[in-house]
Each structure stands twice: as C-alpha cells, then as structure tokens.
Design an enzyme around this catalytic site. Structure first.
Site, PDB file in Angstrom:
ATOM      1  N   ASP A 198       0.866  -1.160   0.000  1.00 31.53           N
ATOM      2  CA  ASP A 198       0.000   0.000   0.000  1.00 31.53           C
ATOM      3  C   ASP A 198       0.918   1.230   0.000  1.00 31.53           C
ATOM      4  O   ASP A 198       2.093   1.121   0.374  1.00 31.53           O
ATOM      5  CB  ASP A 198      -0.889  -0.032   1.249  1.00 31.53           C
ATOM      6  CG  ASP A 198      -1.733   1.213   1.392  1.00 31.53           C
ATOM      7  OD1 ASP A 198      -2.352   1.639   0.402  1.00 31.53           O
ATOM      8  OD2 ASP A 198      -1.764   1.773   2.511  1.00 31.53           O
ATOM      9  N   ASP A 238      -1.324  -0.152   6.114  1.00 34.44           N
ATOM     10  CA  ASP A 238      -1.649   0.476   7.395  1.00 34.44           C
ATOM     11  C   ASP A 238      -3.135   0.383   7.724  1.00 34.44           C
ATOM     12  O   ASP A 238      -3.537   0.691   8.844  1.00 34.44           O
ATOM     13  CB  ASP A 238      -1.271   1.965   7.351  1.00 34.44           C
ATOM     14  CG  ASP A 238      -2.206   2.750   6.431  1.00 34.44           C
ATOM     15  OD1 ASP A 238      -3.033   3.533   6.933  1.00 34.44           O
ATOM     16  OD2 ASP A 238      -2.130   2.557   5.203  1.00 34.44           O
ATOM     17  N   ASP A 293      -0.033   5.095   0.822  1.00 34.94           N
ATOM     18  CA  ASP A 293      -0.211   6.158   1.803  1.00 34.94           C
ATOM     19  C   ASP A 293      -0.110   5.639   3.228  1.00 34.94           C
ATOM     20  O   ASP A 293      -0.780   4.675   3.616  1.00 34.94           O
ATOM     21  CB  ASP A 293      -1.567   6.828   1.610  1.00 34.94           C
ATOM     22  CG  ASP A 293      -1.713   7.438   0.215  1.00 34.94           C
ATOM     23  OD1 ASP A 293      -0.681   7.588  -0.474  1.00 34.94           O
ATOM     24  OD2 ASP A 293      -2.849   7.766  -0.169  1.00 34.94           O
TER      25      ASP A 293
END
Length: 277
Positions: free
Chosen positions: A18, A192, A20
C-alpha cells in the site's frame, strides 16, 4: 528490519505495498493540493477542505461511510480536469513533495525485496496519475491504482473506470499472481489500513505497517507482524544511499470496476471555479 530470505529460485514472488502511510507519510493525492491550487485547478476553499481531509486521514479518524461521502464529493469535483495538466503538475512537483516524505524503513524494505529477487508492486487507492510517477521514483516494478474515466477531450469525466480499494486490491494481487507466476504463499504484503485485510490475507507473509486501530487488533489476533515506520527522509540523504533499480514502473492490468473512496483517492476540483464558492 524484516529478515528477507533468498528468492532466486522459481516460482517467482513479489512484495505488495500500500502507498499512503505505508511507504509515504501522508496521502499521496492530498499532498499535491497546493500544487493543484497554484496550477489553477482548485480554489482556496478546496485547499482548506483537503487540509482537513489530510488531518482526518493522518489521524485515522474517518470511517468507511465518511470516506464514501467524501469520495462522492471529490469524484464530482474532478470533472473537467485536463489529464495532461495534472500529469505535468505532478511531474514538476514530485521530487519536492514526495521525496521528503518517503519512509526510510520502507525504502530499505523495498531494497531488500529487490535484492532477494522479488518484484515490488505498489497497490494504491489514489489515482494512477499520482501513483505511477511515485512508483517509478521508488523503483517499483508494477503499479495498481485507481483510474478515472477520460473523455475524448482529454479531461476527466468524473466517473471511475477502476477502483483499487478493499477486496478489489486483493483481486488485482491474485490477477497479477496468475499472469506473472507469483507464488502467493511466498509473497509479502504491507498496509496500514484495515480496509486492506483482503490484500493481506491473499499472501503468505502479511505485515501491518503503522496500523490503524482496527488493523492492529486484527494483526494481533492473527499473529501478523506489526512494523513501525516513522523516519521520513529524502532518498538521496539515506545511508546507505537509496539506489533506484534500472527498471521502470509498469502499470498492472487490473479489472475495471466501481467508484473511488478514501480521502487519498481522487482529484479535488473542477475547472468550474464557482462550484465551491
């Protein structure tokens, strides 16, 4: 840092990241809001709104419904953006805006996976016009990102062609595994957000990076490693020096699908300056 094992024997494997708050410290799309404003694509009110969205995103305080409402708002505002202009703005400001917020730990991990012979794939909900140049900057081998529909006039229509979010990310990972010959049981994934649990479940080596509360709870329950990335640093200032592999980022061929959602996703204005007041 993770002890990455040798991968020079077949079948092939990959590490899926991922973007961001996993590889970079902020939302990739929201980071460009000031540049979009200077380029005449958004007005002052939109800049303030994106600043708020960035705060909510970083605080991890927005639930799925809030993000969906914001997605609908932002998708409507993107209508009329000239794609070439967007790409030019991103290219001109990429190094100044993105380079300083890349996590040192993530850059090291990317190096380790490449050294072990794995492909590195960025899988992000943000728009392809933003994610693809960032992937190239990072030396990623492939990129999966949200794609907006572009009209014959070269402008965004406000509709979404492919939405890289939640289960769709996991579908893209499985499609890449089938087309590239990756052994998912030996692949790695990093995120996250709890919305990426389907992608994390798709591989044999999932990792939670700076996890939100829900993902942390899930990771603890499942025994997934939890990594703490907290040192953003310019690539040229890293020790050892970060060396981008000589292979350009490629765009993964993923299925076309629904609409975009999450604050780090779409574009924040239209040419109709009066839309936001």
């Amino acid at each position: 840092m993770l002890g990455v094992v040798d991968n020079h024997s077949l079948p092939r494997t990959a590490a899926f990241f991922d973007l961001d708050k996993t590889v970079i410290a902020k939302s990739s799309t929201l980071t460009f809001s000031k540049s979009f404003y200077q380029g005449g694509l958004i007005n002052r009110r939109a800049v303030l709104r994106t600043a708020y969205a960035q705060f909510v995103f970083l605080a991890g305080g927005a639930d799925h419904d809030q993000m969906e409402r914001m997605r609908e708002y932002l998708s409507a505002l993107c209508r009329g953006w000239n794609v070439r202009q967007v790409k030019e703005i991103v290219a001109e400001t990429l190094h100044d805006l993105i380079d300083p917020i890349i996590y040192d730990e993530a850059a090291s991990l990317i190096e380790e996976h490449h050294s072990a012979g794995r492909d590195v794939v960025i899988v992000s909900t943000s728009g392809a016009e933003v994610v693809e140049p960032i992937g190239e900057l990072l030396g990623a081998d492939r990129v999966v990102a949200t794609r907006m529909v572009v009209g014959e006039d070269g402008c965004f229509t406000g509709e979404v062609e492919y939405y890289a979010y939640g289960p769709t990310k996991a579908d893209a990972v499985r499609e890449l595994a089938a087309s590239e010959g990756y052994d998912l049981a030996r692949c790695y994934a990093y995120s996250d957000s709890v919305t990426d649990v389907p992608m994390l479940e798709a591989v044999g080596n999932p990792h939670a990076v700076n996890p939100d509360r829900s993902l942390r709870k899930e990771a603890v329950a499942r025994g997934w490693p939890i990594l703490d990335f907290h040192r953003p640093v310019r690539l040229k200032q890293r020790l050892p020096t970060f060396s981008v592999p000589p292979r350009p980022a490629l765009v993964a061929a993923a299925a076309v699908g629904a609409a975009a959602a999450t604050a780090g996703l779409v574009w924040y204005a239209s040419r109709r300056r009066g839309t936001l007041g």
